[in-house]
Enzyme design. Sequence first.
Site, PDB file in Angstrom:
ATOM      1  N   VAL A 163      -1.219  -2.254  -4.353  1.00  0.00           N
ATOM      2  CA  VAL A 163      -0.809  -3.240  -5.369  1.00  0.00           C
ATOM      3  C   VAL A 163      -1.342  -4.605  -4.944  1.00  0.00           C
ATOM      4  O   VAL A 163      -1.101  -5.049  -3.814  1.00  0.00           O
ATOM      5  CB  VAL A 163       0.728  -3.303  -5.534  1.00  0.00           C
ATOM      6  CG1 VAL A 163       1.116  -4.392  -6.529  1.00  0.00           C
ATOM      7  CG2 VAL A 163       1.283  -1.965  -5.994  1.00  0.00           C
TER       8      VAL A 163
ATOM      9  N   ASP B 245      11.491   9.269  -8.526  1.00  0.00           N
ATOM     10  CA  ASP B 245      11.062   8.762  -7.212  1.00  0.00           C
ATOM     11  C   ASP B 245      11.772   7.438  -6.956  1.00  0.00           C
ATOM     12  O   ASP B 245      11.156   6.457  -6.535  1.00  0.00           O
ATOM     13  CB  ASP B 245       9.537   8.597  -7.168  1.00  0.00           C
ATOM     14  CG  ASP B 245       9.021   8.436  -5.731  1.00  0.00           C
ATOM     15  OD1 ASP B 245       9.749   8.804  -4.784  1.00  0.00           O
ATOM     16  OD2 ASP B 245       7.879   7.948  -5.558  1.00  0.00           O
TER      17      ASP B 245
ATOM     18  N   ARG C 110       0.849  -1.189   0.000  1.00  0.00           N
ATOM     19  CA  ARG C 110       0.000   0.000   0.000  1.00  0.00           C
ATOM     20  C   ARG C 110       0.879   1.231   0.000  1.00  0.00           C
ATOM     21  O   ARG C 110       1.961   1.223   0.568  1.00  0.00           O
ATOM     22  CB  ARG C 110      -0.871   0.034   1.263  1.00  0.00           C
ATOM     23  CG  ARG C 110      -2.105  -0.805   1.150  1.00  0.00           C
ATOM     24  CD  ARG C 110      -3.069  -0.542   2.310  1.00  0.00           C
ATOM     25  NE  ARG C 110      -4.066  -1.609   2.385  1.00  0.00           N
ATOM     26  CZ  ARG C 110      -5.127  -1.663   1.594  1.00  0.00           C
ATOM     27  NH1 ARG C 110      -5.336  -0.720   0.689  1.00  0.00           N
ATOM     28  NH2 ARG C 110      -5.988  -2.660   1.695  1.00  0.00           N
TER      29      ARG C 110
ATOM     30  N   PHE D 278      -0.258   6.201  -3.486  1.00  0.00           N
ATOM     31  CA  PHE D 278      -0.877   6.032  -4.801  1.00  0.00           C
ATOM     32  C   PHE D 278      -2.120   5.141  -4.772  1.00  0.00           C
ATOM     33  O   PHE D 278      -2.957   5.187  -5.640  1.00  0.00           O
ATOM     34  CB  PHE D 278       0.159   5.393  -5.741  1.00  0.00           C
ATOM     35  CG  PHE D 278       0.661   4.082  -5.199  1.00  0.00           C
ATOM     36  CD1 PHE D 278      -0.070   2.915  -5.390  1.00  0.00           C
ATOM     37  CD2 PHE D 278       1.836   4.020  -4.456  1.00  0.00           C
ATOM     38  CE1 PHE D 278       0.375   1.701  -4.859  1.00  0.00           C
ATOM     39  CE2 PHE D 278       2.284   2.812  -3.925  1.00  0.00           C
ATOM     40  CZ  PHE D 278       1.551   1.658  -4.124  1.00  0.00           C
TER      41      PHE D 278
END
Length: 314
Positions: A31, A148, A25, A28
């Site tokens: 997943v 990033d 988590r 964004f």
Amino acid sequence: LRPQSPPSPIPAKSRSISLIEVKARGKFGAVWKATDIKELVAVKIMAPQEKQSWMTEQEIYKLPLMNHENILRFIAAERRGDVQVTEYWLITEFHELGSLHDFLKHNTVTWEQLSRIAFTIARGLAHLHEEIPSEKIECYKPAVAHRDFKSSNVLLKSDLSACIADFGLALIFKPSRSCGDTHGQVGTRRYMAPEILEGAINFSRDSFLRIDMYACGLVLWELLSRCSSHQGTVTDFKLPFEKEVGQHPTLEDIQEVVVHKKMRPVIEKSWREHSGLNVLCDTVEELWDHDAEARVSACCVMERMSIQCQSIPS
Ligand code: ADE
């Protein structure tokens, strides 16, 4: 009369995917580990406010020549959900070991494992950063900066080679196009280079690539800190600067440590007693240099690592 049914929420082209469990988590979204009829896949599900990130990420994956061993393999991007809430899905290859960050929290690495991970990280970044002119190969690949880069955005394959993921903030550099209204202070605070923290970046391609290389230095330090192939003790996993600023630093905390005090994570003496680790320690120090122009390129890190681990094909 039967009421008219609402428009179908799922576009006809959507594939049949069953979500299994959440693997990660972040800001964004989440997943998921999922199945796409015959293979395991990873599904990143993003909220509507992350639409730009979803658009950017698929644009990067769809660039020519992005099919590379050390870049996460893209499968599809889809808009899903019902009339009220749209979800933005990114479907990619699934890697059971998860991120380098998760792996290092629970495992130490030998020199052989470390050198393979470091080499493949550098190879992935070198490919991302490289501009490949169309004269050389049919399709032109522009240089891309990740913006990033961090250990949770590096995934480990089952053979312990790395692939780079999460291109939601990435920037494409096309010749004779400016970077537009891009603003410089993006990414994860802990991994921000001093010039970002000082608000002093110029918006050239090379300055963005050097910012990625600073973050790469911190990630390689994370790897060094969990390596067991030296005489010293290996301590529990800590993120870069976690000792100094804890787990949730403010921008001011990081500015104080990185810019004003010019501190960097500690390189232990025992690491330098191993010849391969010693070369990597020197490289890490060059990568996190305050002077961005002193930092080595991803290609150079890759070459140095390949000399250290001749068994890995380049
Ligand atoms: N975490 C984030 N992305 C992932 C992926 N593609 N496979 C496994 N774990 C992940």
